[in-house]
Scaffold this motif. Structure first.
Motif, PDB file in Angstrom:
ATOM      1  N   GLN A 138       0.808  -1.215   0.000  1.00 25.46           N
ATOM      2  CA  GLN A 138       0.000   0.000   0.000  1.00 25.46           C
ATOM      3  C   GLN A 138       0.848   1.275   0.000  1.00 25.46           C
ATOM      4  OE1 GLN A 138       0.095  -2.317   2.346  1.00 25.46           O
ATOM      5  NE2 GLN A 138      -0.131  -1.513   4.436  1.00 25.46           N
ATOM      6  N   MET A 139       2.162   1.139   0.254  1.00 25.72           N
ATOM      7  CA  MET A 139       3.056   2.304   0.232  1.00 25.72           C
ATOM      8  C   MET A 139       3.889   2.373  -1.048  1.00 25.72           C
ATOM      9  SD  MET A 139       4.565   2.373   4.115  1.00 25.72           S
ATOM     10  CE  MET A 139       3.522   2.044   5.547  1.00 25.72           C
ATOM     11  N   SER A 140       3.697   1.404  -1.961  1.00 20.95           N
ATOM     12  CA  SER A 140       4.536   1.326  -3.161  1.00 20.95           C
ATOM     13  C   SER A 140       4.499   2.601  -3.987  1.00 20.95           C
ATOM     14  CB  SER A 140       4.111   0.140  -4.031  1.00 20.95           C
ATOM     15  OG  SER A 140       4.363  -1.068  -3.348  1.00 20.95           O
ATOM     16  N   GLU A 141       3.327   3.246  -4.042  1.00 21.83           N
ATOM     17  CA  GLU A 141       3.194   4.469  -4.838  1.00 21.83           C
ATOM     18  C   GLU A 141       3.738   5.692  -4.112  1.00 21.83           C
ATOM     19  OE1 GLU A 141       2.008   4.605  -7.985  1.00 21.83           O
ATOM     20  OE2 GLU A 141       1.933   2.417  -7.908  1.00 21.83           O
ATOM     21  N   GLU A 142       3.926   5.567  -2.794  1.00 20.11           N
ATOM     22  CA  GLU A 142       4.342   6.719  -1.992  1.00 20.11           C
ATOM     23  C   GLU A 142       5.857   6.824  -1.843  1.00 20.11           C
ATOM     24  OE1 GLU A 142       2.194   7.003   1.774  1.00 20.11           O
ATOM     25  OE2 GLU A 142       0.740   5.556   0.997  1.00 20.11           O
ATOM     26  N   VAL A 143       6.549   5.677  -1.852  1.00 18.41           N
ATOM     27  CA  VAL A 143       7.994   5.676  -1.602  1.00 18.41           C
ATOM     28  C   VAL A 143       8.738   6.250  -2.794  1.00 18.41           C
ATOM     29  CG1 VAL A 143      10.005   4.219  -1.243  1.00 18.41           C
ATOM     30  CG2 VAL A 143       7.919   3.761   0.005  1.00 18.41           C
ATOM     31  N   MET A 144       9.645   7.178  -2.525  1.00 17.36           N
ATOM     32  CA  MET A 144      10.436   7.780  -3.611  1.00 17.36           C
ATOM     33  C   MET A 144      11.814   8.151  -3.087  1.00 17.36           C
ATOM     34  SD  MET A 144       8.413  11.409  -3.754  1.00 17.36           S
ATOM     35  CE  MET A 144       6.909  10.685  -3.098  1.00 17.36           C
ATOM     36  N   VAL A 145      12.761   8.165  -3.983  1.00 20.02           N
ATOM     37  CA  VAL A 145      14.139   8.519  -3.633  1.00 20.02           C
ATOM     38  C   VAL A 145      14.183   9.964  -3.135  1.00 20.02           C
ATOM     39  CG1 VAL A 145      16.460   8.881  -4.548  1.00 20.02           C
ATOM     40  CG2 VAL A 145      15.139   6.876  -5.247  1.00 20.02           C
ATOM     41  N   GLY A 146      14.877  10.194  -1.998  1.00 17.40           N
ATOM     42  CA  GLY A 146      15.004  11.535  -1.427  1.00 17.40           C
ATOM     43  C   GLY A 146      13.961  11.861  -0.385  1.00 17.40           C
ATOM     44  N   ALA A 147      12.923  11.018  -0.247  1.00 17.74           N
ATOM     45  CA  ALA A 147      11.890  11.243   0.774  1.00 17.74           C
ATOM     46  C   ALA A 147      12.307  10.548   2.068  1.00 17.74           C
ATOM     47  CB  ALA A 147      10.542  10.717   0.293  1.00 17.74           C
ATOM     48  N   ARG A 148      11.738  11.001   3.157  1.00 13.17           N
ATOM     49  CA  ARG A 148      12.018  10.368   4.448  1.00 13.17           C
ATOM     50  C   ARG A 148      10.987   9.284   4.746  1.00 13.17           C
ATOM     51  NH1 ARG A 148      11.365  14.704   8.557  1.00 13.17           N
ATOM     52  NH2 ARG A 148       9.837  15.355   7.027  1.00 13.17           N
ATOM     53  N   VAL A 149      11.449   8.211   5.371  1.00 13.00           N
ATOM     54  CA  VAL A 149      10.556   7.137   5.812  1.00 13.00           C
ATOM     55  C   VAL A 149      10.905   6.797   7.249  1.00 13.00           C
ATOM     56  CG1 VAL A 149      10.191   6.149   3.516  1.00 13.00           C
ATOM     57  CG2 VAL A 149      12.124   5.367   4.901  1.00 13.00           C
ATOM     58  N   LEU A 150       9.937   6.217   7.952  1.00 16.30           N
ATOM     59  CA  LEU A 150      10.192   5.728   9.308  1.00 16.30           C
ATOM     60  C   LEU A 150      10.475   4.240   9.238  1.00 16.30           C
ATOM     61  CD1 LEU A 150       7.538   7.420  11.631  1.00 16.30           C
ATOM     62  CD2 LEU A 150      10.010   7.683  11.748  1.00 16.30           C
ATOM     63  N   VAL A 151      11.513   3.796   9.954  1.00 13.59           N
ATOM     64  CA  VAL A 151      11.860   2.382   9.993  1.00 13.59           C
ATOM     65  C   VAL A 151      12.153   1.980  11.431  1.00 13.59           C
ATOM     66  CG1 VAL A 151      12.832   2.433   7.658  1.00 13.59           C
ATOM     67  CG2 VAL A 151      14.344   2.775   9.631  1.00 13.59           C
ATOM     68  N   GLN A 152      12.038   0.671  11.687  1.00 17.67           N
ATOM     69  CA  GLN A 152      12.466   0.148  12.978  1.00 17.67           C
ATOM     70  C   GLN A 152      13.901  -0.324  12.834  1.00 17.67           C
ATOM     71  OE1 GLN A 152      10.032  -2.928  14.594  1.00 17.67           O
ATOM     72  NE2 GLN A 152      11.282  -3.191  16.435  1.00 17.67           N
ATOM     73  N   PHE A 153      14.767   0.165  13.713  1.00 18.96           N
ATOM     74  CA  PHE A 153      16.173  -0.226  13.677  1.00 18.96           C
ATOM     75  C   PHE A 153      16.515  -0.813  15.033  1.00 18.96           C
ATOM     76  CE2 PHE A 153      20.760   0.600  14.046  1.00 18.96           C
ATOM     77  CZ  PHE A 153      21.193  -0.053  12.912  1.00 18.96           C
ATOM     78  N   GLY A 154      16.871  -2.093  15.053  1.00 21.52           N
ATOM     79  CA  GLY A 154      17.063  -2.773  16.322  1.00 21.52           C
ATOM     80  C   GLY A 154      15.717  -3.174  16.894  1.00 21.52           C
ATOM     81  N   SER A 155      15.704  -3.548  18.150  1.00 25.17           N
ATOM     82  CA  SER A 155      14.466  -4.073  18.744  1.00 25.17           C
ATOM     83  C   SER A 155      13.498  -2.990  19.177  1.00 25.17           C
ATOM     84  CB  SER A 155      14.813  -4.953  19.955  1.00 25.17           C
ATOM     85  OG  SER A 155      15.531  -4.196  20.925  1.00 25.17           O
ATOM     86  N   LYS A 156      14.014  -1.817  19.500  1.00 22.30           N
ATOM     87  CA  LYS A 156      13.130  -0.784  20.056  1.00 22.30           C
ATOM     88  C   LYS A 156      13.136   0.519  19.272  1.00 22.30           C
ATOM     89  CE  LYS A 156      13.510  -2.329  24.863  1.00 22.30           C
ATOM     90  NZ  LYS A 156      13.868  -1.944  26.247  1.00 22.30           N
ATOM     91  N   LYS A 157      14.246   0.842  18.643  1.00 26.66           N
ATOM     92  CA  LYS A 157      14.416   2.191  18.112  1.00 26.66           C
ATOM     93  C   LYS A 157      13.688   2.386  16.788  1.00 26.66           C
ATOM     94  CE  LYS A 157      17.906   5.732  18.265  1.00 26.66           C
ATOM     95  NZ  LYS A 157      19.300   6.040  18.578  1.00 26.66           N
ATOM     96  N   VAL A 158      12.986   3.499  16.685  1.00 25.26           N
ATOM     97  CA  VAL A 158      12.345   3.906  15.429  1.00 25.26           C
ATOM     98  C   VAL A 158      13.040   5.177  14.960  1.00 25.26           C
ATOM     99  CG1 VAL A 158      10.215   4.681  14.336  1.00 25.26           C
ATOM    100  CG2 VAL A 158      10.139   2.867  16.039  1.00 25.26           C
ATOM    101  N   LEU A 159      13.474   5.187  13.691  1.00 29.71           N
ATOM    102  CA  LEU A 159      14.224   6.327  13.155  1.00 29.71           C
ATOM    103  C   LEU A 159      13.648   6.773  11.824  1.00 29.71           C
ATOM    104  CD1 LEU A 159      17.889   5.043  13.648  1.00 29.71           C
ATOM    105  CD2 LEU A 159      16.837   6.885  14.934  1.00 29.71           C
ATOM    106  N   SER A 160      13.804   8.050  11.546  1.00 27.43           N
ATOM    107  CA  SER A 160      13.526   8.506  10.185  1.00 27.43           C
ATOM    108  C   SER A 160      14.822   8.423   9.399  1.00 27.43           C
ATOM    109  CB  SER A 160      12.991   9.938  10.182  1.00 27.43           C
ATOM    110  OG  SER A 160      13.999  10.827  10.595  1.00 27.43           O
ATOM    111  N   CYS A 161      14.728   8.116   8.126  1.00 28.30           N
ATOM    112  CA  CYS A 161      15.904   8.008   7.272  1.00 28.30           C
ATOM    113  C   CYS A 161      15.516   8.437   5.867  1.00 28.30           C
ATOM    114  CB  CYS A 161      16.456   6.582   7.290  1.00 28.30           C
ATOM    115  SG  CYS A 161      15.211   5.334   6.980  1.00 28.30           S
ATOM    116  N   VAL A 162      16.493   8.552   5.016  1.00 22.75           N
ATOM    117  CA  VAL A 162      16.267   9.038   3.654  1.00 22.75           C
ATOM    118  C   VAL A 162      16.410   7.877   2.675  1.00 22.75           C
ATOM    119  CG1 VAL A 162      17.137  10.581   1.847  1.00 22.75           C
ATOM    120  CG2 VAL A 162      17.067  11.356   4.229  1.00 22.75           C
ATOM    121  N   VAL A 163      15.465   7.767   1.762  1.00 25.08           N
ATOM    122  CA  VAL A 163      15.507   6.707   0.757  1.00 25.08           C
ATOM    123  C   VAL A 163      16.563   7.044  -0.290  1.00 25.08           C
ATOM    124  CG1 VAL A 163      14.216   5.473  -1.026  1.00 25.08           C
ATOM    125  CG2 VAL A 163      13.075   6.144   1.113  1.00 25.08           C
ATOM    126  N   ALA A 164      17.508   6.105  -0.475  1.00 24.44           N
ATOM    127  CA  ALA A 164      18.575   6.318  -1.457  1.00 24.44           C
ATOM    128  C   ALA A 164      18.290   5.598  -2.769  1.00 24.44           C
ATOM    129  CB  ALA A 164      19.915   5.839  -0.895  1.00 24.44           C
TER     130      ALA A 164
END
Length: 844
Positions: free
Chosen positions: A41-67
């Motif tokens: 459902q996010m396939s149309e929304e994801v684009m290079v240069g946009a920020r996304v939220l991901v889970q990194f490790g067991s607890k941490k949620v971070l924003s990052c940039v799609v490369a």
């Protein structure tokens, strides 16, 4: 205990649908990109240069940039799902991503470190990001329908001012709640901020206006005047309002109101009368959210006829050379009017539809330049530097993305901004060491990054300096870059007369008044008598470099660094200029108990103090790191000096760089020898640049300028080069020595600093690393290890290794990989668990 965050996302039929994966840049020092699976459902929304939220490790949620977005799953691990797409449009442009990748490779750091340095904090979110109610949110005026979950969050925020993302998840008992936060953001109900940063608050202006009942017609307004006829104080407020607002010409302009402080700050109006009008509903107060960068007035075209014939010829030569070269050096002596040429070229670039980045080495310089550029470019001009709040930086970032700002003036961090149609970069005072970032990574030089930035944008770069760096001038002489000379001062101004004062001889003749020669004191008095101004330069802040005991020679040292503590009289404290450690100045010697403590040497604070005793009638200000910590302090000091509210400006290197003061006719350099005798291959080049640049502040606008340099060694050859303004002589001497001893520009240098809490392991690790590097790179190019002059900083012992790599060998990338492998092998040694290795490419 806080429960672990888990995120369950419905899976789709992968046999019927294309599964996308996203490589993301996390703002962490990680050697590789991480790959996440994109929910269908996010396939149309994801684009290079946009920020996304991901889970990194067991607890941490971070924003990052799609490369990168692709269809290849990772081989070594099971890809987790993306949690959220934050942006509808990219916040990082394609040329930016290319530049960031180049920076990571060239400066031998990670892409995550580059992104972390590039993005303002408000664009970086994590599980510890917090939300608060938007200052403008009001239940009664809110037009958006709210869900039960949203109502729960609002209720909780009324009880507790802020909630972390983790607390929101616990409150709602949901594992996937970011859509709800995003919905509240879109409805302007909440705002997000980082815990370590200041809470975001939009800039709000309080305004007042007449309530609508009194502005339906001219008759109702006339009735109001009659009604207040017997209440003179309230009538005065109404009359002032009508005077400040064009309501009599057009009743509808009442909607805009006027700023409340225009009434409340007026001493002739009664504050109680204003409050009474508000209380009785005759006037009403309302808030307006305004930009931190308001529209400027009086914008007009910059005419080429403003240029002198010499400036116009230089401008034409730059444009002509741009036809053949992408990079041009404008070598213009101090006071030649380089800024006017820059403005003319900026105007041409903007008229052609391009964006322009104008880089300056110091925040202090932006004050004068911005004032001049605002008159020309108005609201199209953005400003970007570290004294801005994070919110102001985000506003500039978004303004560039939206195209609002076509011209940006900024310091070195401006190279990270998201330009999309950049056509011209100007690097003013390109020789300045301030363009180099030392800590943390990436340890970049903004001049070099600007050149690559121009390459990725297919833009032109103009470097400007009166004293170009040896490397830059070499590239011009070798034909790699273009060169345009401007060797006469603007108007009727002439170069100042430079004189040397031998302080050793002056001391023998009893002609020294503390740290001032009689010649300098008399010159200052004569200058002030003519109602002209003085700049005094001392390359050390504080009151004195250190204090010591007359009886036992005890000197206070920093607890964390191998340096003496500097004395600052205003705060009566001893301060370390490396780690910031402070302690109170003792009244007696802790070693022997003697009260005979004396200060040794002098800094800007002591100069200011002594001048007030020698010249009690003069108005003196100091500009150094201690007096410019507040946001607008640079601007205030410079404005006071420009408006002649200050007679003498005492400063460190801040006063040497590109400032243009009409009434300065005398410059004094108080301790020239300490600048020359410095253990660095660039010492003579830097000394010449400093002396010439600070001398260039004198003798503008047709005034005859004078420079007095106090030295104990007037026979030092560099002084004659300064007197003759002989850049060519300096360059020829420097380039010959660098070729002979293999220094830049003939080689590229990399410095590795080995750090450890203990001296012995630090030395052992440095010896092992040097041996490995010699084996990998061959002997002759590896220098050291050796302990630097200051061998301990912040409780870390230091060793340094320098590597020289031939510029034209073509093996630079391979050599850097060999260095990284050697460092990684060392860090994996269990004996060196606390070891750190800092790599600095092209150290300054």
């Amino acid at each position: 205990m806080t429960p672990e965050l888990e995120f369950h996302i419905p899976t789709d039929d992968v046999h019927e649908r294309v599964t996308l994966f996203a490589d993301v840049i996390l703002p962490l020092p990680l050697p590789k990109l991480y790959t996440y699976r994109v929910p269908y459902q996010m396939s149309e929304e994801v684009m290079v240069g946009a920020r996304v939220l991901v889970q990194f490790g067991s607890k941490k949620v971070l924003s990052c940039v799609v490369a990168r977005v692709h269809e290849t799953p990772p081989k070594d691990y099971q890809a987790k799902y993306l949690l959220e797409v934050i942006d509808e449009k990219p916040v990082v442009t394609e040329p930016q991503l290319k530049l960031f990748q180049w920076m990571a490779e060239y400066y031998m750091c990670t892409l995550g470190e580059v992104i972390n340095a590039a993005l303002p904090s408000a664009l970086k979110l994590s599980s510890e990001s917090q939300i608060q109610l938007h200052p403008q949110f009001n239940d009664e005026t809110n037009e958006w329908p709210l869900t039960a979950h949203e109502e729960n969050i609002i209720f909780a925020l009324r009880q507790k001012q802020s909630l972390t993302f983790t607390e929101v998840g616990q409150l709602l008992q949901l594992t996937s709640f970011h859509k709800i936060i995003k919905s509240l953001l879109l409805k302007d109900v909440i705002i997000i901020y980082e815990e370590i940063a200041e809470k975001y608050a939009p800039k709000v202006v309080k305004k007042v206006r007449l309530t609508s009942a009194y502005t339906t017609s001219e008759e109702t307004l006339e009735e109001l005047f009659n009604q207040l006829a017997s209440k003179p104080k309230q009538l005065d407020v109404l009359l002032k309002y009508v005077q400040l607002s064009p309501i009599l010409q057009n009743l509808r302009t009442n909607e805009e109101g006027i700023e409340k402080n225009l009434l409340t700050s007026n001493p002739h109006l009664s504050l109680s009368a204003i409050n009474t009008l508000l209380k009785h509903g005759i006037m009403e107060q309302f808030d307006v959210v305004v930009s931190r960068f308001p529209m400027a007035e009086g914008r007009g075209p910059y005419l080429s006829s403003d240029l002198s014939p010499a400036q116009a010829a230089a401008r034409d030569a730059v444009l002509e050379t741009f036809g053949e070269k992408d990079t041009v050096l404008l070598h213009g002596i101090t006071g030649s009017g380089k800024t006017e040429i820059y403005m003319d070229l900026i105007q041409k670039a903007v008229e052609a539809g391009g964006q322009v980045l104008y880089l300056l080495p110091e925040i202090a310089l932006t004050t004068q330049i911005v004032t001049r550029l605002k008159r020309v470019f108005g609201d199209r001009l953005g400003v970007y530097h570290s004294k801005f709040s994070d919110n102001e930086r985000v506003e500039v970032w978004n303004g560039i993305l939206s195209g609002r700002f076509q011209v940006v003036v900024g310091v070195r961090s401006s190279v990270f901004l998201p330009f999309h149609s950049l056509s011209l970069l100007i690097v003013d005072e390109e020789h300045e060491p301030s363009y180099k970032q030392h800590d943390p990574a990436p340890r970049y030089n903004a001049r070099e990054v600007a050149l690559m930035m121009a390459h990725f944008h297919q833009a032109k770069t103009l470097l400007g300096s009166a004293t170009p760096s040896v490397e830059t001038y070499y590239h011009c002489q070798s034909g790699k870059w273009g060169l345009v000379n401007l060797l006469e001062r603007y108007g009727e101004a002439t170069l100042p007369l430079v004189e040397l004062v031998d302080v050793r001889q002056e001391g023998l003749r009893k002609n020294m008044l503390s740290h001032f020669s009689q010649k300098l004191v008399h010159a200052i008095e004569d200058t002030l008598h003519r109602h002209e101004q003085v700049i005094l330069f001392q390359n050390r802040r504080g009151y004195a470099p250190f204090i010591d005991c007359n009886d036992c020679a005890w000197i206070p040292k920093c607890r964390n660094c191998a340096v003496s503590l500097s004395y600052h009289k205003f705060s009566n404290e001893l301060r370390c200029h490396y780690c910031g450690y402070t302690e109170r100045k003792p009244n007696d010697c802790p070693a022997c108990g003697s009260t005979m403590l004396k200060t040794v040497g002098f800094g800007t604070e002591k100069i200011e103090d002594e001048l007030k005793l020698i010249l009690p009638q003069s108005r003196i200000q100091r500009m150094d790191l201690d007096t410019t910590k507040r946001k607008n302090s640079h601007q205030q000091i410079i404005e006071d000096f420009e408006m002649q509210r200050t007679d003498i400006l005492v400063g460190t290197q801040m006063v040497t760089k590109g400032l243009d003061f009409e009434h300065v006719s005398l410059v004094g350099i108080l301790s020239a020898d300490s600048i020359i005798h410095f253990p660095d291959f660039r010492a003579h080049e830097r000394a010449f640049q400093l002396f010439v640049q600070v001398s260039g502040r004198a003798g503008r606008k047709g005034k005859n300028g004078k420079v007095l340099i106090q030295t104990a060694n007037p026979n030092q050859p560099i002084f004659q080069r300064v007197i003759d303004n002989d850049y060519q002589g300096l360059y020829q001497q420097e380039i010959a020595e660098r070729q002979k001893f293999r220094y830049p520009p003939f080689v590229r240098m990399i410095r590795m600093t080995i750090k450890h809490p203990e001296a012995r392991p630090c030395e052992q690790a440095a010896i092992l690393l040097a041996k490995d590097l010699n084996d990998r790179l061959g002997r002759g190019g590896v220098l050291g290890p050796e302990a630097p002059h200051i061998f301990k900083i912040r409780n870390q012992f230091l060793q340094e290794i320098h590597v020289k790599l031939d510029r034209e060998s073509g093996h630079l990338k391979h050599s850097k990989n060999q260095i990284l492998e050697a460092v990684q092998a060392l860090l994996q040694n269990k004996e060196f668990k606390q070891l750190r290795v800092v790599i600095d490419v092209d150290p300054s």
